[in-house]
Each structure stands twice: as C-alpha cells, then as structure tokens.
Design a protein around this motif. Structure first.
Motif, short mmCIF file in Angstrom:
data_model
loop_
_atom_site.label_atom_id
_atom_site.label_comp_id
_atom_site.label_asym_id
_atom_site.label_seq_id
_atom_site.Cartn_x
_atom_site.Cartn_y
_atom_site.Cartn_z
N ALA A 92 0.83 -1.21 0.00
CA ALA A 92 0.00 0.00 0.00
C ALA A 92 0.86 1.26 0.00
O ALA A 92 0.57 2.23 -0.71
CB ALA A 92 -0.93 0.00 1.21
N GLN A 93 1.94 1.26 0.79
CA GLN A 93 2.83 2.42 0.81
C GLN A 93 3.54 2.59 -0.53
O GLN A 93 3.75 3.71 -1.00
CB GLN A 93 3.85 2.27 1.94
N ALA A 94 3.91 1.47 -1.13
CA ALA A 94 4.56 1.54 -2.44
C ALA A 94 3.61 2.12 -3.48
O ALA A 94 4.01 2.96 -4.31
CB ALA A 94 5.02 0.14 -2.87
N ILE A 95 2.35 1.71 -3.44
CA ILE A 95 1.36 2.22 -4.40
C ILE A 95 1.21 3.73 -4.26
O ILE A 95 1.11 4.46 -5.26
CB ILE A 95 0.01 1.51 -4.19
N GLU A 96 1.22 4.22 -3.04
CA GLU A 96 1.08 5.67 -2.82
C GLU A 96 2.23 6.44 -3.48
O GLU A 96 2.01 7.45 -4.15
CB GLU A 96 1.05 5.94 -1.31
N ILE A 97 3.46 5.96 -3.31
CA ILE A 97 4.62 6.63 -3.90
C ILE A 97 4.60 6.51 -5.42
O ILE A 97 4.87 7.48 -6.14
CB ILE A 97 5.92 6.03 -3.33
#
Length: 591
Positions: free
Chosen positions: A459-464
C-alpha cells in the motif's frame, strides 16, 4: 537523520540482560561483487588456498541482496540489518537541496544507526575501512577510513590531497596518507600477474589498463590500512571492504573464456586473466588478514551481490544506476568461521540483512526489533541470546554518528536562492542541474517503492508510485512497478488502467506481459496465453514472460509446454527465484 524527535532511552545492561558473548573478536571481509561462479573454478584448480582453508573450516552459502542492486544501498543494508526504506539510502546519488543538482549519497544520508555505532555505544573497539557509502567518517571508537580516501583522482607525481573528513581520528591523517598507494606506483611484476603481456600494449589498450591499476591500488591501500590497524591498534571488531573485484569484473569480465564474439582475439589474449588474477590476489590478502586475526576471531567473508558474466560484454561500465544494476546479480557469497560452525556446512537462506544481527549476537548484544534480519544460527549455535530491544535508534549514548543537517538553515538558504531567481539572478546551468535533480529524486522514490514492495508494504509503495505516475514528466519504470503493485494487491482493474497509460508512452512488452497477468487473475487463460505470446515476441529474453507463460500452460493442463517454458525462464535468469521455484514445484508434481 530520523533520530531527531524520537523518544530516547539509555541502554542499561541490567534492564536489557546481555546474551552470551561468543566471539573474542569479529572480522568482516567484504569482497564487493564476489561471485561463486568465478570462485568455484579457481578453488577447484587450487588457486585460492586461503579461501579453500576457510571454506573447509567454516560454513558457506549464497547471500541474497536487496533492491536496488547498488553498492551504497546494499552495503548500508549489511551495516544496519534493515531494508532501504528504513535506512534511507536509495541510490548512488541524492538531491543536493543546498546548492542544487545532485551529490553522492553518504553516511549523512543514512537515517539509522550502523553496527559500528552500536558497538561504539557498547564500548567495543571498532575499526571500519573502505565501507561503501560511509563517507564522511564517523567518530567511532576506533579507526574509520572511508572509501573516498583510497581512490586517486590525480596523475602520478602531482599533489594528492586527502578528501576532507575521510579519516577518524583526525590525528591519523598523516599516517594513513603515507600508506596510500597511487596507481602509478604499481610495479611491473604486480601488473604482469594480471596482464602478462602488458609490455606490448598500445596506447589505446593502455587506457583500458587504467581501471585495473586504479582499483587494484585502492584495494591495496585499504588492505595496508586495515592490517596496520590490526597490528597497532586494539580491536574487537574490524570491517574491511575491497572494491577491486567488483570494478575489475565490470571492466574485464567480458574477456573471460569462452571468448565472446564482440571481443577481439587481441583483447581476449591481453585481458582474459585480469578477473581470475584479481580473485587470486584477494586470496593472498585474505591469508594475511586471517593470520592477524588469529584464533578465537569469528570471520565473515561476504559479498552482498555478484557480477553477471554476460552483462554488457561489449560496453564499458557507466556510473549510472541503470547500468550498475544491469551488471549485478542478487546473489553474493558468504563464508563464515566461528566457534559454533560445523566445518564444511552450508548456510541456508542467508541475506545481507542478517549480518548485523549476527555480529551483535556474537558480542552478546541484543538486536533491534526494527531490524529485518536475524542472527545466523550456524554462527551463534545454542548460545544464550539477548532479548531484542525496540530499536538501537532509541538508545542514548555516544555512538559516533553525524549530527543531523540543520533543516532550518537549508530552508532559509533555499528561500534566498528562490528570491534571487525571482529577481533575475539565474545560473545558466540551473535548468540542467534542476533536471538532473528531478531525475535523481524520481529514481530514488522509485527505489524506495521497490524496497517497500520487497518488504511487503504494498500500500505504501502504491502511494509513492501513484505520485510518480501523476508527475508532469512520465517515469515508465514507475508505471511498470505500479502495475506490479496493483497486481500484488489483487486490484486488477486499477492495474489495467495503468497499463493503458503505459501503452500511450510505449513499452509494448510490459503492456502485453501485464495484460497477460491480469487475464490470469481473471481466469481468462486463453487471453493470457495470447498476451504472453505477444510479449514473448517483443521481449524473447525476459524470464518473467516465460515464467507466467509456464504458469498459464500449467493451469491449462499443458504439462509439456509448461515445463519447457519454466526451463527456458530459468535458463534466461538463474537468479529468478519465482521461475526456479515454479520449475521445482512442477517437477515435484510430475514425480
């Protein structure tokens, strides 16, 4: 650094009981780019006797790395036991917010404590020589000479100034300066060991020899400083890195037998022995280190990644992220010797993240719960381990780490620069510097997302990655990774939308591969085969295409086609764990 604003506690042995100290001393020897594919033939020929003795007395294995495969990133993960998204180093360079443009990453880029900081806090005598990405030198409890100190950037005979802040303690600057070896000082006997016919080289060929002398001199310098420190300074921990295996592999691995068609017979005859000779030379230096270490010293010889023997064979290496990564493979080597080691044993599932927790365990110190690695059981055996603490970043005490950069001063400076630009005072090179900075920021954010993906934080990767997707200038690698992230999250529709965006800017192979994977997720196997076969036409040497094609054939019950696809994927990329595991599972089912 990220330590500012955190809750500090003091490490108190009574509150955090120490484990059993296993090793009197610990020696880490880093062979950057060291690879079993090169070592093993030399061992079989008896050409690396010191490594052979270490292997016989210790445990050996393959060391897996972290993404991205860049020296300062991987070596910082070794030194911290943490993935890049925790230690803060994401590339070769970073944005320079003070003066614009970019600068090399440094020890000031790191946002967490390294093993030498922890050992300094615990009052162990600690030496660090030539560690990649660790300049400027930190004020640890011992000798710290950075990797910038040993590389010459001036012609022989001209003044060779020491880089600022490359030596700690500073009163050793003159002593270690006198130990440095300039490439021009390498004598004929040494050079002839690497290039026996070097006397006959032309002026053009002599240019190619410069890489050999440059990095050989750097490794000899590191070795001389390390052995001097081991002989003349008390020590509990010594960490030493040699740069020449990696750099000489990048420059000369293209010349090793069998001769590649892109290499002339003349070049092959001149340079085919450089890489094997480099490994043999390191074996000689290893012998001296083991002699000085003596009995009771735990030894870890390691490389966090290997070098591909077939990467860019006709091209000279470039100092850019994409080129450096293309020449590396995520499999290094590790050899360990210690009290609890079973001679001749194998180290299973070893990662660069395991080195620091293992070192701490050898000294009876606790690991941090925020570390991603774990102590290697072959090294620590059944010794009583200390309970983990929350984080060494929260432990107060002198550890030698740098004072964080003053963010307020940086913001004030940037405000002044912006005001001057508004008044018309603009450097002609400013736009070029800004563009370079923009590329570096995007590349490092992309690498951060890769690290988050590897650590399971999708999820954090998708945000970036969405932030990169929506930036004014498209960054195709981020779009491809975003598709990967959405597929990992099971968001097929979101992945399909990004595929269409990628189609608009090119990238047919990844578009077809992604559509094939989306079709697999939706259960439309015939469509998956169609897209994957199309991807195969665009990119026939992409192991992932063959891997997913094999998976699709398996779901369709086409066993022969599935096996052929899996075998082809492994042949294209032996380091692809997914392809290798798929083939192994298929063979297990077939049996």
């Amino acid at each position: 650094m990220a330590l500012i604003g955190k809750r500090w506690t003091r490490f108190k042995p009574r509150e955090h009981p120490m484990g059993e100290r296993i090793a009197k001393r610990v020696l880490i020897v880093g062979w950057g780019g060291g690879d079993w594919n090169v070592c093993e033939p030399l061992l079989e020929q008896g050409l690396m006797p010191n490594l052979q003795r270490l292997v016989k007395a210790g445990a050996t294995g393959v060391m897996s790395s972290v993404a991205p495969l860049l020296p300062p990133v991987a070596w910082t993960s070794v030194a911290t036991g943490k993935r890049p998204f925790k230690h803060g180093v994401h590339g070769l360079f970073e944005a320079d917010e003070d003066i614009g443009g970019v600068r090399p990453v440094s020890s000031e880029s790191r946002t967490t404590t390294a093993v030498w900081n922890i050992l300094t806090q615990a009052r162990f005598k600690t030496h660090v020589i030539g560690w990649p990405g660790a300049h400027p030198a930190e004020a640890i409890a011992g000798v710290n000479v950075t990797d910038q100190h040993m590389v010459s950037r001036v012609d022989y005979g001209k003044p060779w100034p020491q880089p600022d802040r490359s030596v700690h303690p500073s009163n050793l600057r003159k002593s270690v300066a006198s130990i440095r070896l300039h490439p021009g000082e390498i004598d004929r006997d040494v050079l002839s060991f690497f290039v026996p016919a070097f006397e006959s080289v032309t002026l053009v060929e002599r240019e190619r020899l410069k890489a050999c002398t440059k990095w050989l001199a750097a490794s000899i310098t590191n070795h001389a400083i390390a052995t001097w420190a081991m002989e003349h300074r008390p020590w509990d921990f010594m960490a030493l890195c040699y740069p020449s295996i990696e750099h000489l592999s990048h420059h000369y691995l293209q010349f090793v037998p069998p001769r590649n068609k892109s290499v002339s017979e003349r070049e092959f005859e001149l340079f085919h022995n450089v890489v094997p000779a480099c490994y043999q030379f390191h074996d000689m230096m290893l012998g001296r280190l083991l002699q000085l270490a003596g009995r009771g010293t735990a030894v870890i010889l390691m490389s966090p990644y290997g070098c591909k023997s077939d990467a860019g064979r006709a091209a000279r290496p470039q100092d850019v992220s994409e080129d450096v990564e293309s020449r590396c493979r995520p499999r290094g080597l590790i050899v360990m010797r210690g009290e609890h080691i079973q001679p001749g044993s194998t180290v299973e599932r070893c990662s660069v993240l395991d080195v620091t927790p293992t070192v701490l365990a050898l000294f009876g110190l606790p690991a941090g719960s925020d570390m991603d690695g774990r102590p290697l059981h072959q090294m620590v055996g059944s010794a009583r381990a200390a309970d983990n603490i929350e984080s060494w970043d929260l432990v107060n005490g002198v550890c030698g780490s740098h004072t964080p950069r003053n963010e307020d001063s940086r913001r004030r400076l940037q405000t002044i620069i912006t005001q001057l630009a508004a008044m018309g005072y603009r450097d002609p090179q400013e736009e070029a510097l800004a563009a370079e900075q923009d590329r570096t920021v995007k590349r490092n954010k992309f690498n951060l997302a890769r690290s988050l993906m590897e650590g399971g934080r999708v999820a954090q990767a998708i945000e970036i990655l969405n932030e990169l997707k929506d930036s004014p200038r498209p960054f195709p690698p981020a779009l491809a990774m975003l598709i990967e992230a959405y597929l990992a999250a099971g968001a097929n529709d979101a992945a399909h939308a990004v595929v269409e965006r990628l189609r608009d800017i090119g990238g047919n192979a990844i578009v077809e591969l992604s559509l094939g994977r989306i079709a697999i997720g939706r259960g439309d196997l015939q469509a998956a085969v169609k897209h994957l076969c199309s991807a195969k036409k665009f990119s026939p040497n992409d192991a992932r295409v063959w891997q997913f094609l094999g998976r699709t054939y398996l779901l369709l019950g086409k066993g022969v086609d599935a096996r052929r696809a899996f075998e082809h994927a492994v042949a294209l990329d032996p380091d692809n764990d997914d392809a290798r595991d798929s083939l192994q599972r298929f063979n297990t089912r077939a049996d």
